[in-house]
Design a protein around this motif. Structure first.
Motif, PDB file in Angstrom:
ATOM      1  N   ALA A 233    -100.031 -23.651 -33.455  1.00 17.06           N
ATOM      2  CA  ALA A 233    -100.774 -23.976 -32.232  1.00 17.06           C
ATOM      3  C   ALA A 233    -100.283 -23.084 -31.100  1.00 17.06           C
ATOM      4  O   ALA A 233     -99.106 -22.715 -31.045  1.00 17.06           O
ATOM      5  CB  ALA A 233    -100.595 -25.438 -31.866  1.00 17.06           C
ATOM      6  N   PHE A 234    -101.204 -22.742 -30.191  1.00 22.40           N
ATOM      7  CA  PHE A 234    -100.855 -22.057 -28.955  1.00 22.40           C
ATOM      8  C   PHE A 234    -100.738 -23.100 -27.844  1.00 22.40           C
ATOM      9  O   PHE A 234    -101.545 -24.046 -27.786  1.00 22.40           O
ATOM     10  CB  PHE A 234    -101.933 -21.045 -28.546  1.00 22.40           C
ATOM     11  N   ILE A 235     -99.770 -22.917 -26.960  1.00 18.28           N
ATOM     12  CA  ILE A 235     -99.712 -23.694 -25.722  1.00 18.28           C
ATOM     13  C   ILE A 235     -99.770 -22.711 -24.567  1.00 18.28           C
ATOM     14  O   ILE A 235     -98.933 -21.805 -24.465  1.00 18.28           O
ATOM     15  CB  ILE A 235     -98.441 -24.560 -25.638  1.00 18.28           C
ATOM     16  N   PHE A 236    -100.781 -22.863 -23.719  1.00 18.41           N
ATOM     17  CA  PHE A 236    -100.962 -21.991 -22.560  1.00 18.41           C
ATOM     18  C   PHE A 236    -100.343 -22.658 -21.328  1.00 18.41           C
ATOM     19  O   PHE A 236    -100.575 -23.838 -21.066  1.00 18.41           O
ATOM     20  CB  PHE A 236    -102.446 -21.746 -22.265  1.00 18.41           C
ATOM     21  N   GLY A 237     -99.590 -21.883 -20.549  1.00 18.14           N
ATOM     22  CA  GLY A 237     -99.048 -22.366 -19.288  1.00 18.14           C
ATOM     23  C   GLY A 237     -99.670 -21.646 -18.111  1.00 18.14           C
ATOM     24  O   GLY A 237    -100.430 -20.688 -18.276  1.00 18.14           O
ATOM     25  N   LYS A 238     -99.327 -22.099 -16.911  1.00 19.64           N
ATOM     26  CA  LYS A 238     -99.915 -21.478 -15.728  1.00 19.64           C
ATOM     27  C   LYS A 238     -99.453 -20.045 -15.546  1.00 19.64           C
ATOM     28  O   LYS A 238    -100.095 -19.267 -14.824  1.00 19.64           O
ATOM     29  CB  LYS A 238     -99.619 -22.308 -14.479  1.00 19.64           C
ATOM     30  N   GLY A 239     -98.343 -19.669 -16.230  1.00 24.06           N
ATOM     31  CA  GLY A 239     -97.942 -18.268 -16.207  1.00 24.06           C
ATOM     32  C   GLY A 239     -98.995 -17.367 -16.814  1.00 24.06           C
ATOM     33  O   GLY A 239     -99.210 -16.233 -16.363  1.00 24.06           O
ATOM     34  N   ALA A 240     -99.686 -17.870 -17.828  1.00 20.27           N
ATOM     35  CA  ALA A 240    -100.775 -17.099 -18.440  1.00 20.27           C
ATOM     36  C   ALA A 240    -101.969 -17.018 -17.504  1.00 20.27           C
ATOM     37  O   ALA A 240    -102.684 -16.004 -17.467  1.00 20.27           O
ATOM     38  CB  ALA A 240    -101.170 -17.729 -19.772  1.00 20.27           C
ATOM     39  N   ALA A 241    -102.192 -18.091 -16.747  1.00 21.26           N
ATOM     40  CA  ALA A 241    -103.284 -18.063 -15.775  1.00 21.26           C
ATOM     41  C   ALA A 241    -102.976 -17.057 -14.674  1.00 21.26           C
ATOM     42  O   ALA A 241    -103.833 -16.248 -14.290  1.00 21.26           O
ATOM     43  CB  ALA A 241    -103.498 -19.456 -15.194  1.00 21.26           C
ATOM     44  N   ALA A 266    -103.415 -24.355 -16.640  1.00 24.94           N
ATOM     45  CA  ALA A 266    -103.963 -23.367 -17.562  1.00 24.94           C
ATOM     46  C   ALA A 266    -105.325 -23.800 -18.096  1.00 24.94           C
ATOM     47  O   ALA A 266    -105.958 -23.051 -18.859  1.00 24.94           O
ATOM     48  CB  ALA A 266    -103.007 -23.140 -18.723  1.00 24.94           C
ATOM     49  N   LYS A 267    -105.765 -24.996 -17.689  1.00 23.42           N
ATOM     50  CA  LYS A 267    -107.098 -25.433 -18.102  1.00 23.42           C
ATOM     51  C   LYS A 267    -108.141 -24.430 -17.592  1.00 23.42           C
ATOM     52  O   LYS A 267    -108.104 -24.019 -16.443  1.00 23.42           O
ATOM     53  CB  LYS A 267    -107.389 -26.832 -17.540  1.00 23.42           C
ATOM     54  N   GLY A 268    -109.039 -24.025 -18.481  1.00 24.97           N
ATOM     55  CA  GLY A 268    -110.063 -23.069 -18.109  1.00 24.97           C
ATOM     56  C   GLY A 268    -109.756 -21.645 -18.527  1.00 24.97           C
ATOM     57  O   GLY A 268    -110.644 -20.789 -18.469  1.00 24.97           O
ATOM     58  N   ALA A 297     -95.703 -20.558 -20.771  1.00 24.45           N
ATOM     59  CA  ALA A 297     -95.360 -21.979 -20.633  1.00 24.45           C
ATOM     60  C   ALA A 297     -93.877 -22.147 -20.899  1.00 24.45           C
ATOM     61  O   ALA A 297     -93.294 -21.418 -21.707  1.00 24.45           O
ATOM     62  CB  ALA A 297     -96.178 -22.832 -21.603  1.00 24.45           C
ATOM     63  N   ARG A 298     -93.281 -23.127 -20.235  1.00 26.10           N
ATOM     64  CA  ARG A 298     -91.851 -23.370 -20.385  1.00 26.10           C
ATOM     65  C   ARG A 298     -91.617 -24.730 -21.043  1.00 26.10           C
ATOM     66  O   ARG A 298     -92.354 -25.689 -20.784  1.00 26.10           O
ATOM     67  CB  ARG A 298     -91.171 -23.332 -19.016  1.00 26.10           C
ATOM     68  N   LEU A 299     -90.576 -24.814 -21.824  1.00 24.23           N
ATOM     69  CA  LEU A 299     -90.204 -26.096 -22.438  1.00 24.23           C
ATOM     70  C   LEU A 299     -89.397 -26.921 -21.430  1.00 24.23           C
ATOM     71  O   LEU A 299     -88.242 -27.271 -21.656  1.00 24.23           O
ATOM     72  CB  LEU A 299     -89.390 -25.870 -23.714  1.00 24.23           C
ATOM     73  N   ASN A 300     -90.048 -27.227 -20.305  1.00 26.24           N
ATOM     74  CA  ASN A 300     -89.385 -28.040 -19.287  1.00 26.24           C
ATOM     75  C   ASN A 300     -89.788 -29.503 -19.460  1.00 26.24           C
ATOM     76  O   ASN A 300     -90.299 -29.903 -20.517  1.00 26.24           O
ATOM     77  CB  ASN A 300     -89.718 -27.517 -17.886  1.00 26.24           C
TER      78      ASN A 300
END
Length: 584
Positions: A233-241, A266-268, A297-300
């Motif tokens: 699975a991919f997890i997108f974070g706001k860093g990608a946005a 990262a929605k959208g 995305a960070r594992l925070n």
């Protein structure tokens, strides 16, 4: 007396004495405006006073837009949002002392959330501060800012302003972005410099945000692990946005067929309704995925720091520009350190060399779960409760906002934040702005202004009544600049809800109680904006449609029931309720 000829000569034939010529001179404030223009800054958010009032006037005179606020924190939130949406640092200008401190909240928040931002504050002269002699608004602002900003610099000479601005700009956008503080003393701002000398000091930086290409070995390691996965699975974070890599993410997801889960902002990046979206399957991914790719995305705490529901057997690939983030909370099996565009391009280029081993039942299983969960969620939204709950109000907002996908959604609160995030699907990148990593309240009006100014698009801010209280006076800023912003206040009369009970026999309201009868729409009337008071989903939908279409400032008071909402929303476990003392 002797007559004077037309050419100024006297009757005796003597030439008049030439008037002495002095070089044109400018102040440090002029140099500051020019230095900002050289790095491409065209907008400043702030609040003026000693010693920066004239600096704002001069910036305006040099073609830089200045937006004045009622509170520095909101001006800072606007600057941070501007930086996030454009990729260029948003700029905040504040006065000294407490004005600086008010703005520093936003700068610290920008640093934690990785938004490029520069806070520029005037400060008192150094000597009385260093000797603690009680000067006007005396505070060692530079030393304070260093503790919470990505970096801080102090400028004591006007000649150093251009290089200081360039350093602040580079620092804000390079590597992992963040908030930078620039301290400029009052004597420096007022210092006189010859204009020709000042012009020679100004320059435009070369390649301020260079690509950071990952090592081929790291890409190969990551691709081998990804190819071996049965349930990836991919997890997108706001860093990608922020990195604006949605084009590459779409290619990688669709070429591999691997499902994705977007974090809130990262929605959208890819439409929430995409066939490979696993937005409704967070728990399943955490419990069953064998390989997870973290993209910006960070594992925070937002991902339980890699623990909690996560399977201990899950392996992680992490794409991040900061090597310090790797192994922060859990072992990262395949780190890919570099800027996201370079990293994703390298992975895509190498993709033909690898054959995916994904279990054929993995994606259909997630899609089946998504269908069932979405159907149950739709049932919750279908109940048109009056007085409204968050869900019945959001059923109306969902219909209108999803029909206007180019509207930027700003969102904060407790239940209002959580439920809005779950309800409203996004289809375009960088169209959702919320309180993000720190979960900080009080970003609403500032972020709404920043989003509208930075993009020129219409903005809808969905606010809890408590969250709105932090920034509500800057609704006047929205009105003063005639921005296309609609503010929706979900009023349930309290923090979490309006039915809190005090623990003792005091006659004061409970700590969580606000005012269920408050009429926030009257605030809109006070500042000349469109005002609405709605009590049903149909009324809300009609008002929201009209307000967005008007492209003018508007405020909708959305009246909820006092018992709508629960304490701490979705993260009640973080509130140690068991520690509250019980009166015996």
């Amino acid at each position: 007396m002797q007559d004077t000829t037309k050419n100024g000569a006297t009757g005796c034939g003597c030439k008049p004495a030439a008037e002495p010529k002095f070089p044109e001179q400018v102040t440090g404030m002029y140099i500051l405006a020019q230095a900002l223009k050289k790095v491409g800054i065209d907008t400043i958010y702030g609040l003026v006073g000693i010693p920066v009032t004239e600096a704002a006037y001069i910036a305006q005179g040099q073609g830089i837009r200045f937006l004045g606020f009622r509170h520095e924190q909101q001006a800072g939130m606007a600057a941070a949002t501007h930086g996030y949406l454009t990729g260029k640092p948003g700029v905040l200008l504040t006065v000294s002392s407490l004005g600086f401190m008010n703005g520093l909240t936003a700068t610290a928040n920008a640093t934690v959330n990785c938004y490029p931002m520069i806070q520029i504050s005037g400060s008192s002269e150094r000597e009385p501060i260093d000797l603690n002699q009680g000067n006007y608004e005396a505070l060692d602002q530079y030393s304070v800012a260093k503790t919470v900003a990505k970096a801080a610099y102090r400028v004591n000479r006007a000649e150093d302003i251009p290089i200081a601005v360039v350093r602040a700009y580079r620092t804000a956008i390079s590597g992992r972005p963040g908030g930078v503080y620039l301290d400029i003393t009052a004597p420096c701002l007022g210092q006189i410099v010859d204009h020709d000398v000042a012009e020679k000091l100004l320059f435009t930086p070369v390649d301020p945000q260079p690509a950071m290409v990952p090592s081929p070995a790291s890409v190969d390691r990551a691709m081998k692990l990804l190819a071996s996965a049965k349930k990836p699975a991919f997890i997108f974070g706001k860093g990608a946005a922020f990195a604006q890599v949605e084009d590459l993410l779409t290619q990688l997801v669709e070429k591999t067929g691997i499902p994705f889960y977007p974090m809130s902002m990262a929605k959208g990046l890819m439409p929430d309704k995409h066939p490979l979206s696993a937005l409704s399957c967070r728990s399943t991914i955490m419990e069953e995925a064998d390989v997870v790719v973290l993209v910006g995305a960070r594992l925070n705490w937002l991902l339980s720091r890699g623990h909690g529901k996560w399977s201990p057997d899950t392996k992680f690939i992490q794409l991040d520009i900061d090597p310090v983030e790797i192994d922060c909370n859990r072992q990262i099996d395949a780190p890919v350190v570099g800027d996201l565009r370079s990293s994703l391009e390298a992975m895509l280029n190498s993709l033909p060399s690898y054959k995916m081993s994904m279990d054929a039942a993995w994606v259909p299983g997630l899609q089946a779960q998504t269908k069932v969960k979405n159907a149950k969620f739709a049932e919750r939204l279908a109940v048109k409760t009056v007085p409204m709950t968050h869900w019945s109000a959001l059923s109306a907002a969902k219909e209108v906002i999803e029909a206007n996908p180019d509207v930027i959604l700003v969102n904060e609160g407790a239940n209002t934040l959580d439920d809005t995030r779950d309800t409203i699907d996004m289809s375009l990148p960088r169209h959702r702005v919320d309180c993000a990593t720190w979960a900080i309240m009080g970003m609403g009006m500032g972020s709404a202004v920043g989003a509208a100014v930075a993009t020129g698009k219409s903005v809808v801010a969905i606010e809890g009544d408590s969250a709105f209280g932090f920034s509500g006076m800057d609704f006047s800023t929205i009105c003063r600049y005639e921005l296309p912003v609609t503010v929706c206040i979900f009023n349930n009369g309290g923090i979490y809800n309006g039915i809190g009970e005090p623990l003792d026999k005091t006659t004061d309201p409970a700590p969580t109680t606000l005012d269920i009868n408050a009429r926030y729409d009257k605030l809109a009337e006070a500042f000349g904006a469109k005002a609405y008071y709605v009590t049903t989903p149909d009324e809300y939908a009609a008002a929201l449609k009209e307000a967005i279409a008007s492209k003018a400032p508007a405020l909708i008071d959305v009246q909820l029931a006092a018992d709508a909402g629960k304490e701490s929303g979705h993260i009640g476990y973080l509130n140690p309720a068991s520690l509250i003392p019980v009166t015996v």
